[in-house]
Design a protein around this motif. Structure first.
Motif, PDB file in Angstrom:
ATOM      1  N   VAL A   8       0.837  -1.205   0.000  1.00 62.43           N
ATOM      2  CA  VAL A   8       0.000   0.000   0.000  1.00 62.43           C
ATOM      3  C   VAL A   8       0.871   1.254   0.000  1.00 62.43           C
ATOM      4  N   VAL A   9       1.899   1.273   0.842  1.00 66.82           N
ATOM      5  CA  VAL A   9       2.809   2.424   0.893  1.00 66.82           C
ATOM      6  C   VAL A   9       3.479   2.634  -0.467  1.00 66.82           C
ATOM      7  N   SER A  10       3.900   1.539  -1.100  1.00 64.89           N
ATOM      8  CA  SER A  10       4.541   1.638  -2.409  1.00 64.89           C
ATOM      9  C   SER A  10       3.579   2.160  -3.475  1.00 64.89           C
ATOM     10  N   LEU A  11       2.322   1.713  -3.421  1.00 61.42           N
ATOM     11  CA  LEU A  11       1.332   2.203  -4.380  1.00 61.42           C
ATOM     12  C   LEU A  11       1.052   3.688  -4.179  1.00 61.42           C
ATOM     13  N   ILE A  12       1.029   4.122  -2.924  1.00 60.58           N
ATOM     14  CA  ILE A  12       0.838   5.548  -2.658  1.00 60.58           C
ATOM     15  C   ILE A  12       1.976   6.347  -3.282  1.00 60.58           C
ATOM     16  N   TYR A  13       3.192   5.839  -3.155  1.00 63.01           N
ATOM     17  CA  TYR A  13       4.350   6.501  -3.769  1.00 63.01           C
ATOM     18  C   TYR A  13       4.218   6.526  -5.286  1.00 63.01           C
ATOM     19  N   MET A  14       3.811   5.395  -5.882  1.00 61.57           N
ATOM     20  CA  MET A  14       3.763   5.285  -7.344  1.00 61.57           C
ATOM     21  C   MET A  14       2.665   6.143  -7.953  1.00 61.57           C
ATOM     22  N   PHE A  15       1.508   6.236  -7.289  1.00 56.78           N
ATOM     23  CA  PHE A  15       0.366   6.941  -7.860  1.00 56.78           C
ATOM     24  C   PHE A  15       0.062   8.258  -7.150  1.00 56.78           C
ATOM     25  N   SER A  22      10.910   5.936  -9.154  1.00 57.89           N
ATOM     26  CA  SER A  22      11.979   4.947  -9.242  1.00 57.89           C
ATOM     27  C   SER A  22      11.403   3.578  -8.922  1.00 57.89           C
ATOM     28  N   SER A  23      11.569   2.639  -9.854  1.00 52.77           N
ATOM     29  CA  SER A  23      11.055   1.288  -9.614  1.00 52.77           C
ATOM     30  C   SER A  23      11.808   0.625  -8.462  1.00 52.77           C
ATOM     31  N   ASN A  24      13.105   0.913  -8.338  1.00 47.41           N
ATOM     32  CA  ASN A  24      13.882   0.345  -7.236  1.00 47.41           C
ATOM     33  C   ASN A  24      13.394   0.867  -5.884  1.00 47.41           C
ATOM     34  N   PHE A  25      13.057   2.144  -5.848  1.00 48.98           N
ATOM     35  CA  PHE A  25      12.582   2.723  -4.599  1.00 48.98           C
ATOM     36  C   PHE A  25      11.206   2.162  -4.242  1.00 48.98           C
ATOM     37  N   ALA A  26      10.341   1.973  -5.252  1.00 41.57           N
ATOM     38  CA  ALA A  26       9.027   1.369  -5.008  1.00 41.57           C
ATOM     39  C   ALA A  26       9.185  -0.046  -4.459  1.00 41.57           C
ATOM     40  N   PHE A  27      10.154  -0.785  -4.990  1.00 45.53           N
ATOM     41  CA  PHE A  27      10.447  -2.134  -4.473  1.00 45.53           C
ATOM     42  C   PHE A  27      10.897  -2.067  -3.022  1.00 45.53           C
ATOM     43  N   THR A  28      11.748  -1.078  -2.706  1.00 47.39           N
ATOM     44  CA  THR A  28      12.248  -0.911  -1.337  1.00 47.39           C
ATOM     45  C   THR A  28      11.112  -0.659  -0.358  1.00 47.39           C
ATOM     46  N   LEU A  29      10.147   0.158  -0.773  1.00 44.97           N
ATOM     47  CA  LEU A  29       9.034   0.481   0.108  1.00 44.97           C
ATOM     48  C   LEU A  29       8.161  -0.739   0.402  1.00 44.97           C
ATOM     49  N   VAL A  30       8.127  -1.703  -0.516  1.00 45.19           N
ATOM     50  CA  VAL A  30       7.366  -2.936  -0.266  1.00 45.19           C
ATOM     51  C   VAL A  30       8.094  -3.815   0.748  1.00 45.19           C
ATOM     52  N   ILE A  31       9.402  -3.937   0.590  1.00 43.67           N
ATOM     53  CA  ILE A  31      10.177  -4.866   1.422  1.00 43.67           C
ATOM     54  C   ILE A  31      10.513  -4.300   2.798  1.00 43.67           C
ATOM     55  N   ASP A  68      15.200  13.009  -2.460  1.00 43.41           N
ATOM     56  CA  ASP A  68      14.651  14.267  -1.988  1.00 43.41           C
ATOM     57  C   ASP A  68      13.874  14.030  -0.693  1.00 43.41           C
ATOM     58  N   SER A  69      13.332  15.120  -0.152  1.00 43.74           N
ATOM     59  CA  SER A  69      12.669  15.021   1.141  1.00 43.74           C
ATOM     60  C   SER A  69      11.435  14.125   1.087  1.00 43.74           C
ATOM     61  N   LYS A  70      10.748  14.074  -0.059  1.00 34.37           N
ATOM     62  CA  LYS A  70       9.577  13.196  -0.170  1.00 34.37           C
ATOM     63  C   LYS A  70       9.994  11.735  -0.096  1.00 34.37           C
ATOM     64  N   ASP A  71      11.145  11.391  -0.679  1.00 31.56           N
ATOM     65  CA  ASP A  71      11.633  10.017  -0.592  1.00 31.56           C
ATOM     66  C   ASP A  71      11.956   9.648   0.851  1.00 31.56           C
ATOM     67  N   ILE A  72      12.592  10.574   1.560  1.00 35.59           N
ATOM     68  CA  ILE A  72      12.928  10.311   2.960  1.00 35.59           C
ATOM     69  C   ILE A  72      11.651  10.142   3.795  1.00 35.59           C
ATOM     70  N   ALA A  73      10.642  10.974   3.511  1.00 43.68           N
ATOM     71  CA  ALA A  73       9.373  10.851   4.226  1.00 43.68           C
ATOM     72  C   ALA A  73       8.740   9.486   3.956  1.00 43.68           C
ATOM     73  N   SER A  74       8.828   9.008   2.699  1.00 42.30           N
ATOM     74  CA  SER A  74       8.279   7.692   2.367  1.00 42.30           C
ATOM     75  C   SER A  74       9.014   6.581   3.111  1.00 42.30           C
ATOM     76  N   VAL A  98      -3.584   4.260   6.067  1.00 48.27           N
ATOM     77  CA  VAL A  98      -4.665   4.913   5.323  1.00 48.27           C
ATOM     78  C   VAL A  98      -4.639   6.426   5.525  1.00 48.27           C
ATOM     79  N   LEU A  99      -4.531   6.861   6.775  1.00 45.56           N
ATOM     80  CA  LEU A  99      -4.592   8.300   7.055  1.00 45.56           C
ATOM     81  C   LEU A  99      -3.395   9.049   6.474  1.00 45.56           C
ATOM     82  N   ILE A 100      -2.204   8.534   6.738  1.00 46.32           N
ATOM     83  CA  ILE A 100      -1.005   9.207   6.216  1.00 46.32           C
ATOM     84  C   ILE A 100      -0.983   9.153   4.697  1.00 46.32           C
ATOM     85  N   GLY A 101      -1.435   8.039   4.131  1.00 43.85           N
ATOM     86  CA  GLY A 101      -1.495   7.943   2.669  1.00 43.85           C
ATOM     87  C   GLY A 101      -2.428   8.974   2.063  1.00 43.85           C
ATOM     88  N   LEU A 102      -3.599   9.156   2.684  1.00 44.18           N
ATOM     89  CA  LEU A 102      -4.548  10.161   2.185  1.00 44.18           C
ATOM     90  C   LEU A 102      -3.960  11.566   2.276  1.00 44.18           C
TER      91      LEU A 102
END
Length: 203
Positions: A8-15, A22-31, A68-74, A98-102
């Motif tokens: 869910v966190v990775s999908l929030i980042y992607m969309f 970054s596909s690698n960063f999206a993978f990192t957020l899942v794992i 960037d700062s958004k990546d660090i926040a993720s 859910v709340l932080i993602g919204l």
């Protein structure tokens, strides 16, 4: 549960409207959440040590790849989810995701904190035989949100006019394309665009 919330966190980042993904960063957020959860469960009651170890693992990425700062926040978002899941607070982890993602998506979509397009001044030199009234209007409509003429003066012994406009460029336009189209109308004479607050004004 940590793995599912990591998706869910990775999908929030992607969309979430991020311009450069970054596909690698999206993978990192899942794992990352299940890794943090495993560390928490292995260390047990020593939460401080577990959080320190998870933080080291999470921030290794930023030693070699600038984020960037958004990546660090993720990253910290994913860590917090994994931490709550590892400590057994599954409900809190789901609610926080859910709340932080919204909030994350709303802030990105509304452009919160972004700098608005600042108006600039435009100087155009035109020959004396050119009727400058309205000649640049189609170009201004294409490239700006508004343009207002501020000053007209003669130059070069009265053979040229120098027009000064206040313009508000659209956010997605190219200044070069804007100037190129103006050059086609003013006979390729001098054009200058600058920030009116700049003291080193182009004369």
């Amino acid at each position: 549960m940590a793995l599912g919330l990591g998706f869910v966190v990775s999908l929030i980042y992607m969309f979430g409207g991020k311009a450069r993904k970054s596909s690698n960063f999206a993978f990192t957020l899942v794992i990352l959440p299940p890794i943090v959860a495993i560390v928490i469960m292995l260390v047990g009651s020593d939460v401080a040590r577990a959080f320190s170890l998870a933080g080291v693992f999470a921030l290794v990425r930023f030693r070699s790849i600038p984020g960037d700062s958004k990546d660090i926040a993720s990253i910290f978002f994913a860590m917090a989810v994994g931490l709550m899941a590892g400590m057994g607070f599954i409900t809190y982890a789901a609610i926080a995701t859910v709340l932080i993602g919204l909030v994350y998506i709303i802030l990105l979509k509304t452009g919160f904190g972004s700098i608005k397009n600042i108006g600039k001044e435009l100087k155009i030199t035109v020959p004396e035989n050119l009727n400058y009234e309205g000649v640049f209007t189609p170009i201004f409509e294409k490239f700006t949100n508004g343009a207002k003429i501020k000053k007209v003066k003669t130059t070069n012994m009265g053979t040229l006019f120098e027009l000064t406009y206040s313009v508000n460029l659209k956010g997605d336009v190219s200044e070069k394309e804007f100037i190129d189209e103006l050059r086609c109308r003013n006979g390729n004479l001098k054009i200058a665009i600058y920030d009116p607050a700049d003291k080193n004004e182009v004369l």
